[in-house]
Design a protein around this motif. Structure first.
Motif, PDB file in Angstrom:
ATOM      1  N   ASP A  72      50.591  43.296  48.086  1.00 55.70           N
ATOM      2  CA  ASP A  72      50.654  44.673  47.595  1.00 55.70           C
ATOM      3  C   ASP A  72      51.731  45.509  48.283  1.00 55.70           C
ATOM      4  O   ASP A  72      52.362  46.358  47.647  1.00 55.70           O
ATOM      5  CB  ASP A  72      49.299  45.356  47.783  1.00 55.70           C
ATOM      6  N   TYR A 106      55.044  45.074  46.462  1.00 61.57           N
ATOM      7  CA  TYR A 106      55.083  45.619  45.104  1.00 61.57           C
ATOM      8  C   TYR A 106      54.962  47.148  45.102  1.00 61.57           C
ATOM      9  O   TYR A 106      55.520  47.810  44.233  1.00 61.57           O
ATOM     10  CB  TYR A 106      53.983  44.979  44.253  1.00 61.57           C
ATOM     11  N   ALA A 107      54.254  47.695  46.096  1.00 63.35           N
ATOM     12  CA  ALA A 107      54.124  49.154  46.189  1.00 63.35           C
ATOM     13  C   ALA A 107      55.443  49.817  46.561  1.00 63.35           C
ATOM     14  O   ALA A 107      55.648  51.004  46.292  1.00 63.35           O
ATOM     15  CB  ALA A 107      53.055  49.522  47.210  1.00 63.35           C
ATOM     16  N   GLU A 124      59.094  51.251  40.537  1.00 64.93           N
ATOM     17  CA  GLU A 124      57.859  51.453  39.779  1.00 64.93           C
ATOM     18  C   GLU A 124      56.793  50.598  40.449  1.00 64.93           C
ATOM     19  O   GLU A 124      56.729  49.389  40.239  1.00 64.93           O
ATOM     20  CB  GLU A 124      58.048  51.059  38.318  1.00 64.93           C
ATOM     21  N   SER A 125      55.996  51.228  41.293  1.00 60.92           N
ATOM     22  CA  SER A 125      55.058  50.479  42.126  1.00 60.92           C
ATOM     23  C   SER A 125      53.893  49.920  41.307  1.00 60.92           C
ATOM     24  O   SER A 125      53.482  50.486  40.300  1.00 60.92           O
ATOM     25  CB  SER A 125      54.510  51.372  43.236  1.00 60.92           C
ATOM     26  N   TYR A 126      53.407  48.766  41.729  1.00 60.36           N
ATOM     27  CA  TYR A 126      52.234  48.148  41.142  1.00 60.36           C
ATOM     28  C   TYR A 126      51.604  47.257  42.197  1.00 60.36           C
ATOM     29  O   TYR A 126      52.040  47.256  43.358  1.00 60.36           O
ATOM     30  CB  TYR A 126      52.577  47.363  39.867  1.00 60.36           C
ATOM     31  N   ARG A 127      50.568  46.539  41.847  1.00 57.46           N
ATOM     32  CA  ARG A 127      49.852  45.709  42.807  1.00 57.46           C
ATOM     33  C   ARG A 127      49.814  44.260  42.330  1.00 57.46           C
ATOM     34  O   ARG A 127      49.978  43.979  41.138  1.00 57.46           O
ATOM     35  CB  ARG A 127      48.428  46.229  43.000  1.00 57.46           C
ATOM     36  N   GLU A 181      53.714  36.598  32.603  1.00 61.98           N
ATOM     37  CA  GLU A 181      53.349  37.429  33.756  1.00 61.98           C
ATOM     38  C   GLU A 181      54.113  37.000  35.003  1.00 61.98           C
ATOM     39  O   GLU A 181      54.258  37.785  35.951  1.00 61.98           O
ATOM     40  CB  GLU A 181      51.836  37.357  33.999  1.00 61.98           C
ATOM     41  N   ALA A 225      56.654  39.321  36.579  1.00 62.53           N
ATOM     42  CA  ALA A 225      56.267  40.460  37.414  1.00 62.53           C
ATOM     43  C   ALA A 225      56.219  40.101  38.893  1.00 62.53           C
ATOM     44  O   ALA A 225      56.101  40.975  39.748  1.00 62.53           O
ATOM     45  CB  ALA A 225      54.902  40.995  36.965  1.00 62.53           C
TER      46      ALA A 225
END
Length: 325
Positions: free
Chosen positions: A166, A169-170, A174-177, A188, A191
């Motif tokens: 995390d 990716y944070a 464009e942050s995500y987990r 996927e 990503a």
């Protein structure tokens, strides 16, 4: 008299304003009604296309079951099943179904261990690393990609040596987990850190997602040259990529008649028996896919269906998704 004229003028103006407002409201209402009718028609058309595709997919399952009964599921790259299309009538249009081989791939769901605790199997992760090396990634890049995938799907939040969790990716624009669960689709992968479009393009034809957490067997008679890395990673690491390609390229017309015919090839015989995984080889296909194209007027809608052949010989629909081009 002037006062009366003014009052008449004001009344007339009021009437004109009211008429104008009513006209605007009527136009807006008509436009809204037209949009609603269009949305309803569009939704109805989409639903009709979906159920047409679903009916075609079920009909294809029946056709595939009967087609495979004749040879107990044995298929080769020249099989008529792959060469011809199935055309079915559908309302005001037609449905065209093209069957394809879908057994020969690395099942990414096999990365999970059998305990069901969300942890990644070290043996399966090593096999995936071997696949990347066989696909001509260098050792360091292969290890990095494997560990980043493991971090993306495992249940914990600990970052592996070359992984990404995390925190990484944070920090993106464009942050995500991380998902910390099974992949929902092969796409996927894009990503995940390190899986840029070039990397994805190099492995897309080698990986897949299957419902079970076991590797599919490889149909040695339908393997393509670009799938040669699968033989190296899943059959024997002592088989070079060049030898794997040569085996596929020199396959006899109609394919090998038995697994033993493949095993007796010189490139295989020089490998120690305990360094071979003969159980991964097959002459039959466990999975098939079908491209389903629905043509109605000038509109063509595309779906892809996945089928599994059971031990009893029945072919059942596993999933169906719409394809966008």
């Amino acid at each position: 008299m002037r006062k009366i004229d003014k009052e008449k003028g004001a009344s007339l103006l009021s009437v004109l304003v009211i008429v104008m407002l009513m006209s605007v409201a009527a136009i807006a209402a008509t436009d809204a009604l037209a949009r609603s009718v269009l949305i309803i028609k569009s939704s109805s058309a989409r639903a009709e296309i979906f159920w047409t595709a679903r009916g075609a997919a079920d009909a294809a399952a029946t056709y595939l079951t009967k087609a495979l009964e004749m040879n107990e599921g044995a298929l080769n790259s020249e099989s008529e099943l792959f060469a011809q299309t199935i055309t079915l009538p559908a309302g005001n249009g037609v449905v065209v179904v093209q069957a394809r081989e879908a057994s020969n791939c690395f099942n990414l769901n096999a990365l999970f261990n059998s305990a069901g605790d969300g942890e990644v199997s070290d043996a399966s992760l090593q096999a995936y690393d071997d696949l990347l090396v066989a696909a001509e990634f260098d050792d360091a890049e292969a290890e990095s990609l494997a560990q980043k995938l493991a971090d993306w799907i495992d249940a914990d939040y600990s970052t592996r040596t070359y992984g990404a969790e995390d925190g990484y990716y944070a920090s993106q624009a464009e942050s995500y987990r991380a998902a910390n669960t099974k992949l929902r689709s092969v796409s996927e992968l894009k990503a995940i850190a390190g899986y840029d479009p070039e990397v994805f393009a190099r492995i897309e034809h080698l990986v897949c997602l299957r419902p079970e957490q076991e590797q599919s067997v490889l149909n040695i008679n339908t393997l393509s040259l670009e799938q040669a890395p699968l033989l190296v990673a899943l059959y024997s690491q002592e088989l070079s990529l060049d030898d794997a390609r040569a085996l596929i390229d020199s396959r006899p017309a109609g394919g090998w008649l038995s697994k033993e015919g493949f095993i007796q090839q010189d490139a295989v015989m020089k490998i120690a028996p305990d360094a071979r995984n003969d159980m991964v080889l097959a002459l039959a296909s466990d999975y098939l896919s079908a491209d389903i194209n629905i043509g109605t007027g000038d509109l063509i809608t595309n779906y892809q269906a996945l089928y599994r052949r059971s031990e009893t010989g029945n072919v059942a629909l596993v999933s169906m998704v719409r394809r966008e081009f």
